[in-house]
Scaffold this motif. Sequence first.
Motif, short mmCIF file in Angstrom:
data_model
loop_
_atom_site.label_atom_id
_atom_site.label_comp_id
_atom_site.label_asym_id
_atom_site.label_seq_id
_atom_site.Cartn_x
_atom_site.Cartn_y
_atom_site.Cartn_z
N PRO A 139 28.72 39.00 51.57
CA PRO A 139 27.57 39.76 51.04
C PRO A 139 26.26 39.05 51.35
CG PRO A 139 29.31 39.52 49.39
CD PRO A 139 29.67 38.62 50.53
N LYS A 140 25.16 39.79 51.24
CA LYS A 140 23.86 39.21 51.57
C LYS A 140 23.48 38.07 50.63
CE LYS A 140 21.98 43.42 53.64
NZ LYS A 140 20.90 44.45 53.61
N ASN A 141 23.97 38.11 49.39
CA ASN A 141 23.62 37.07 48.43
C ASN A 141 24.52 35.85 48.52
OD1 ASN A 141 25.85 38.44 47.53
ND2 ASN A 141 25.27 38.37 45.36
N VAL A 142 25.43 35.82 49.50
CA VAL A 142 26.32 34.67 49.69
C VAL A 142 25.87 33.92 50.93
CG1 VAL A 142 28.69 33.94 50.14
CG2 VAL A 142 28.25 35.84 48.58
N GLY A 143 25.60 32.63 50.78
CA GLY A 143 25.10 31.84 51.88
C GLY A 143 26.20 31.40 52.83
N ASP A 144 25.76 30.88 53.94
CA ASP A 144 26.68 30.40 54.96
C ASP A 144 27.49 29.22 54.41
OD1 ASP A 144 27.93 30.03 57.42
OD2 ASP A 144 26.40 28.61 58.09
N GLY A 145 28.80 29.31 54.51
CA GLY A 145 29.67 28.26 54.01
C GLY A 145 30.08 28.41 52.56
N ASP A 146 29.54 29.42 51.87
CA ASP A 146 29.91 29.66 50.48
C ASP A 146 31.13 30.57 50.41
OD1 ASP A 146 27.77 28.14 49.78
OD2 ASP A 146 26.47 29.83 49.27
N ALA A 165 42.44 26.99 45.00
CA ALA A 165 42.12 28.40 45.21
C ALA A 165 42.09 28.70 46.71
CB ALA A 165 40.77 28.74 44.59
N LYS A 166 42.71 29.81 47.09
CA LYS A 166 42.66 30.28 48.47
C LYS A 166 41.48 31.25 48.60
CE LYS A 166 47.63 29.76 49.29
NZ LYS A 166 48.88 30.43 49.73
N VAL A 167 40.56 30.91 49.48
CA VAL A 167 39.31 31.67 49.56
C VAL A 167 38.98 32.01 51.00
CG1 VAL A 167 38.42 30.58 47.46
CG2 VAL A 167 37.89 29.58 49.69
N LEU A 168 38.09 33.01 51.15
CA LEU A 168 37.50 33.36 52.44
C LEU A 168 36.06 32.88 52.43
CD1 LEU A 168 38.87 37.00 52.81
CD2 LEU A 168 39.79 34.91 53.82
N VAL A 169 35.66 32.20 53.50
CA VAL A 169 34.34 31.59 53.58
C VAL A 169 33.41 32.45 54.42
CG1 VAL A 169 33.07 29.50 54.21
CG2 VAL A 169 35.41 29.32 53.34
N ALA A 170 32.16 32.59 53.96
CA ALA A 170 31.16 33.36 54.69
C ALA A 170 30.55 32.50 55.79
CB ALA A 170 30.08 33.85 53.74
N ARG A 171 30.38 33.10 56.97
CA ARG A 171 29.75 32.41 58.08
C ARG A 171 28.63 33.28 58.65
NH1 ARG A 171 30.49 27.26 57.41
NH2 ARG A 171 32.70 26.65 57.38
N ALA A 172 27.50 32.68 58.96
CA ALA A 172 26.36 33.40 59.50
C ALA A 172 26.25 33.13 61.00
CB ALA A 172 25.06 32.98 58.81
#
Length: 201
Positions: A139-146, A165-172
Amino acid sequence: MAKENERRDSETAESSPAGTIPAAAAKEPAELLDWEARFKYLLADFDNFRRRTERDRAGIRAEAEANLLRRLIPIAEGFQNAEEAGESLPPSDPLRRGLELLGHELDAVLQSVGFAPVAQVGEPFRHEEHEAVGEIVGPKNVGDGDIAEIVQQGYRFQGGLLRPAKVLVARATKGGDTPSTSPAEPGSKDTPASSVEGDST
């Protein structure tokens, strides 16, 4: 005979300097000091043993509680799914109200013993508590690497990690703020976020 003994005692008293303690009596204070030191060492050893025993007992109790909570995680998650499914019912429905009440009670009990989730969307990725299973357009409110999405929640208990926790990371992208997905396999379309969860299992 009595006079002779008195004479010997008087000679012994005269020949001994004033205030001199006999050799046998002089040993007694030294022996007392030695026993006092031994008693202090023994008391210190016992105090260390008591503290070590209490620490070991607390560690064993905490590990037993952690093992129990690990076995309860699937049950708690199953109840959470049931509670989310109950949200489709009318607010006045007795089943929905019962699930909500039980959910509040369960959360209160788990929080009281130090049981807490470790991942939240939008917070920075922490390798010590999070396991990255992929990268997605966040999402737009999630920074790169968050953290962009939680595939499987992780939990901590009294400062220790029960399950990461198994998570998906945001990349820009390099050229702007728009995140990009992970590179897909040649000849295939970009992998959606929902398919990453299945690949991680």
